[in-house]
Design a protein around this motif. Structure first.
Motif, mmCIF file in Angstrom:
data_model
loop_
_atom_site.group_PDB
_atom_site.id
_atom_site.type_symbol
_atom_site.label_atom_id
_atom_site.label_comp_id
_atom_site.label_asym_id
_atom_site.label_seq_id
_atom_site.Cartn_x
_atom_site.Cartn_y
_atom_site.Cartn_z
ATOM 1 N N THR A 167 0.830 -1.207 0.000
ATOM 2 C CA THR A 167 0.000 0.000 0.000
ATOM 3 C C THR A 167 0.860 1.250 0.000
ATOM 4 O O THR A 167 0.597 2.204 -0.755
ATOM 5 C CB THR A 167 -0.928 0.006 1.234
ATOM 6 N N TYR B 190 1.029 4.158 -2.935
ATOM 7 C CA TYR B 190 0.741 5.562 -2.626
ATOM 8 C C TYR B 190 1.937 6.454 -2.962
ATOM 9 O O TYR B 190 1.777 7.525 -3.565
ATOM 10 C CB TYR B 190 0.372 5.706 -1.150
ATOM 11 N N GLN B 191 3.119 6.020 -2.593
ATOM 12 C CA GLN B 191 4.319 6.816 -2.863
ATOM 13 C C GLN B 191 4.602 6.939 -4.350
ATOM 14 O O GLN B 191 5.179 7.933 -4.801
ATOM 15 C CB GLN B 191 5.525 6.207 -2.144
ATOM 16 N N LYS C 145 2.357 7.401 -6.422
ATOM 17 C CA LYS C 145 1.253 8.246 -6.885
ATOM 18 C C LYS C 145 0.300 7.489 -7.819
ATOM 19 O O LYS C 145 -0.275 8.070 -8.735
ATOM 20 C CB LYS C 145 1.782 9.517 -7.572
ATOM 21 N N ASP D 5 -4.657 7.913 -4.782
ATOM 22 C CA ASP D 5 -4.735 9.159 -4.004
ATOM 23 C C ASP D 5 -5.264 8.913 -2.599
ATOM 24 O O ASP D 5 -4.956 9.673 -1.676
ATOM 25 C CB ASP D 5 -5.645 10.168 -4.715
ATOM 26 N N VAL E 16 -6.646 5.706 0.373
ATOM 27 C CA VAL E 16 -6.626 4.303 0.787
ATOM 28 C C VAL E 16 -7.922 3.996 1.527
ATOM 29 O O VAL E 16 -8.309 4.728 2.439
ATOM 30 C CB VAL E 16 -5.426 4.003 1.709
ATOM 31 N N ILE F 98 1.685 7.594 5.193
ATOM 32 C CA ILE F 98 0.475 7.996 4.459
ATOM 33 C C ILE F 98 -0.353 8.922 5.350
ATOM 34 O O ILE F 98 -0.668 8.578 6.489
ATOM 35 C CB ILE F 98 -0.354 6.761 4.046
ATOM 36 N N LYS G 99 -5.995 10.852 4.215
ATOM 37 C CA LYS G 99 -6.083 10.120 2.940
ATOM 38 C C LYS G 99 -6.555 8.686 3.141
ATOM 39 O O LYS G 99 -6.635 7.921 2.185
ATOM 40 C CB LYS G 99 -4.710 10.093 2.253
#
Length: 211
Positions: A73, A77-78, A80, A83, A85, A111, A115
């Motif tokens: 995850t 996210y890192q 991109k 946007d 979770v 994170i 978000k």
């Protein structure tokens, strides 16, 4: 008479094995080209749906399935490629709360808290996928779990009109991994039983917008 009994025994063994094979193959084929290991190759979706599991095994040791899903995850996210979770898991009692536990570790891993959304009624993969569509209003989603689990989730999502792809967390080898993979064959048969019986999630509830 003995020959007839042997023949009948063979049929009774063959039929369940054939059912297991058909269910397994149908779900695997339905997810072809929809699961990814590389963040460079996976398309972007607004929301990544993490399928919950316990942080600890019954032995008290860390659960590698949990750890690998956290890592996957964060990677997604890192990169991109998501946007937001959405963590979906079991919140069966005040002593067992998968979504909140996941959230704490995801925040710790970098994170932002705002978000992350939580689905406390993801008691089964069926519940998680159906609720992602009906409660959280998603049309598309990236499921985050091990590949075999992603395949089943993608198939379930398709039945509900949810366009899902999967980002594969690292799998687990050894005896623990083998046990889970054996159980997966039976979980896939259960998918078709649920479809036949039109099984619905345990809870729906008010709609939640992810924004």
């Amino acid at each position: 008479m003995k020959r007839k009994l042997l023949k009948l025994t063979g049929i009774f063994i063959l039929i369940p094995l054939l059912i297991l094979f058909i269910c397994h193959t149908t779900i695997t084929n339905s997810a072809k080209g929809k699961t990814f290991d590389n963040t460079d190759e996976i398309p972007k979706n607004k929301v990544g749906l993490v399928l919950g599991t316990s942080k600890k095994l019954s032995s008290g040791h860390s659960n590698p399935y949990y750890e690998y899903r956290i890592t996957a995850t964060v990677r997604l996210y890192q990169a991109k490629k998501i946007d937001f979770v959405l963590v979906s898991g079991d919140n069966g009692s005040r002593y067992y709360n998968e979504p909140t536990t996941f959230k704490k570790d995801l925040v710790k891993a970098g994170i932002p808290e705002n978000k992350i959304y939580l689905d406390y009624a993801g008691f089964r993969t069926l519940d998680s996928m159906y609720r992602a569509k009906v409660v959280f209003g998603l049309e598309k989603v990236t499921v985050i779990s091990q590949e075999f689990h992603n395949e089943r989730a993608i198939y379930l999502g398709k039945q509900k009109g949810l366009n899902a792809i999967g980002f594969n967390a690292k799998d687990v080898s050894g005896q623990n991994g083998l046990k889970v993979h054996v159980r997966e064959y039976f979980a896939r048969v259960k998918v078709f039983l649920d479809m036949f019986m039109n099984t619905q999630p345990k809870f729906f509830g008010d709609k939640i917008e992810i924004k």
